[in-house]
Write a protein that holds these residues in place. Structure first.
Motif, PDB file in Angstrom:
ATOM      1  N   GLY A 185       0.873  -1.236  -0.057  1.00  0.00           N
ATOM      2  CA  GLY A 185      -0.035  -0.100   0.125  1.00  0.00           C
ATOM      3  C   GLY A 185       0.877   1.142  -0.046  1.00  0.00           C
ATOM      4  O   GLY A 185       1.980   1.279   0.069  1.00  0.00           O
ATOM      5  N   GLY A 186       0.258   2.383  -0.215  1.00  0.00           N
ATOM      6  CA  GLY A 186       0.908   3.612  -0.096  1.00  0.00           C
ATOM      7  C   GLY A 186       1.600   4.120   1.357  1.00  0.00           C
ATOM      8  O   GLY A 186       1.466   3.380   2.344  1.00  0.00           O
ATOM      9  N   PHE A 187       2.410   5.180   1.254  1.00  0.00           N
ATOM     10  CA  PHE A 187       3.102   5.595   2.305  1.00  0.00           C
ATOM     11  C   PHE A 187       1.832   6.256   3.404  1.00  0.00           C
ATOM     12  O   PHE A 187       1.074   6.643   3.367  1.00  0.00           O
ATOM     13  N   ALA A 224      -5.734   0.122   1.909  1.00  0.00           N
ATOM     14  CA  ALA A 224      -6.047   1.679   1.283  1.00  0.00           C
ATOM     15  C   ALA A 224      -6.561   2.608   2.495  1.00  0.00           C
ATOM     16  O   ALA A 224      -6.880   2.255   3.631  1.00  0.00           O
ATOM     17  N   ASP A 225      -6.442   3.947   2.194  1.00  0.00           N
ATOM     18  CA  ASP A 225      -6.798   4.805   3.262  1.00  0.00           C
ATOM     19  C   ASP A 225      -7.700   5.553   2.365  1.00  0.00           C
ATOM     20  O   ASP A 225      -7.155   6.520   1.576  1.00  0.00           O
ATOM     21  N   SER A 248      -3.340   4.833  -2.910  1.00  0.00           N
ATOM     22  CA  SER A 248      -3.630   3.508  -3.360  1.00  0.00           C
ATOM     23  C   SER A 248      -3.489   3.050  -4.717  1.00  0.00           C
ATOM     24  O   SER A 248      -3.328   1.735  -4.968  1.00  0.00           O
ATOM     25  N   PHE A 249      -3.575   4.032  -5.572  1.00  0.00           N
ATOM     26  CA  PHE A 249      -3.507   3.552  -7.054  1.00  0.00           C
ATOM     27  C   PHE A 249      -2.419   2.781  -7.318  1.00  0.00           C
ATOM     28  O   PHE A 249      -2.476   1.947  -8.206  1.00  0.00           O
ATOM     29  N   ALA A 271     -14.433   3.894  -6.956  1.00  0.00           N
ATOM     30  CA  ALA A 271     -13.279   5.014  -6.993  1.00  0.00           C
ATOM     31  C   ALA A 271     -12.111   4.470  -7.474  1.00  0.00           C
ATOM     32  O   ALA A 271     -11.138   5.079  -8.028  1.00  0.00           O
ATOM     33  N   LEU A 272     -11.682   3.008  -7.118  1.00  0.00           N
ATOM     34  CA  LEU A 272     -10.570   2.603  -7.184  1.00  0.00           C
ATOM     35  C   LEU A 272     -10.471   1.953  -8.691  1.00  0.00           C
ATOM     36  O   LEU A 272      -9.497   1.387  -9.049  1.00  0.00           O
TER      37      LEU A 272
END
Length: 190
Positions: free
Chosen positions: A10-12, A100-101, A108-109, A144-145
């Motif tokens: 996942g993202g930062f 995801a946040d 998250s993309f 959205a994702l």
């Protein structure tokens, strides 16, 4: 005894280190480094977020599911400069949990794109409930994702071991559903 490697990506700042630490039965191994003003141009230091460290290589934990199954958990670093490591961390993985946040869904993309386009590891997307509340319906998050229906979507609180366990079970079940079963003929040939 069977072991399975699960990647948590996942993202930062999405909660990967927290997730591994919440569920690991051993003291988790992590490669946290202090975030300083010198790294401000590379790693965001958002006001109001109590994040003072960041993963620079990986997190590692272990979870025994039963007498015959152990999960080895590998958390990825979230910053773009460390994304090249994801290929190595995913090698041999049976599945991945992409955190995801919804407060920063754009982060998250890249992880979703990685598992859809650059990896053959089956993955589940999991909304981290930072304050214990799901602020957006999962159907809205899926839209959205732009997640296809074949990708499971769930939610968990990365601080809660039982919540993380349910999310990891979803990953294991999804990975098993994508694993071809041997046919009767193949079994007889053995």
């Amino acid at each position: 005894m069977t072991s399975a490697k699960i990647v948590i990506a996942g993202g930062f700042g999405v909660g990967k280190t927290t997730c591994v630490g919440a569920i690991s039965e051993i003291p988790p191994v992590n490669t946290e480094a202090w975030m300083t003003a010198a790294s401000e141009t590379v790693d965001r230091l958002d006001p109001g977020i109590d994040k003072t460290t960041t993963t620079v290589a990986m997190d590692f934990g272990r979870l025994t599911i039963g007498p015959d199954l152990v999960l080895y958990l590998f958390g990825t670093p979230g910053q773009p400069r460390f994304w090249p490591m994801w290929d190595d961390l995913c090698r041999g993985a049976v599945g991945a949990l992409v955190l995801a946040d919804t407060r920063d869904l754009a982060a998250s993309f890249p992880a979703v794109n990685y598992f859809e386009q650059d990896s053959d590891v089956p993955f589940v997307v999991c909304v981290n409930l930072f304050d214990g509340v799901l602020h957006h319906p999962l159907d809205d998050v899926r839209a959205a994702l732009a997640l296809p229906a074949r990708v499971p979507l769930t939610a968990c609180d990365a601080r809660d071991p039982s919540s993380v366990a349910r999310a990891l079970l979803t990953v294991v079940e999804h990975a098993m559903s994508r694993t071809p079963r041997p046919t009767a003929g193949a079994l007889a040939a053995r």
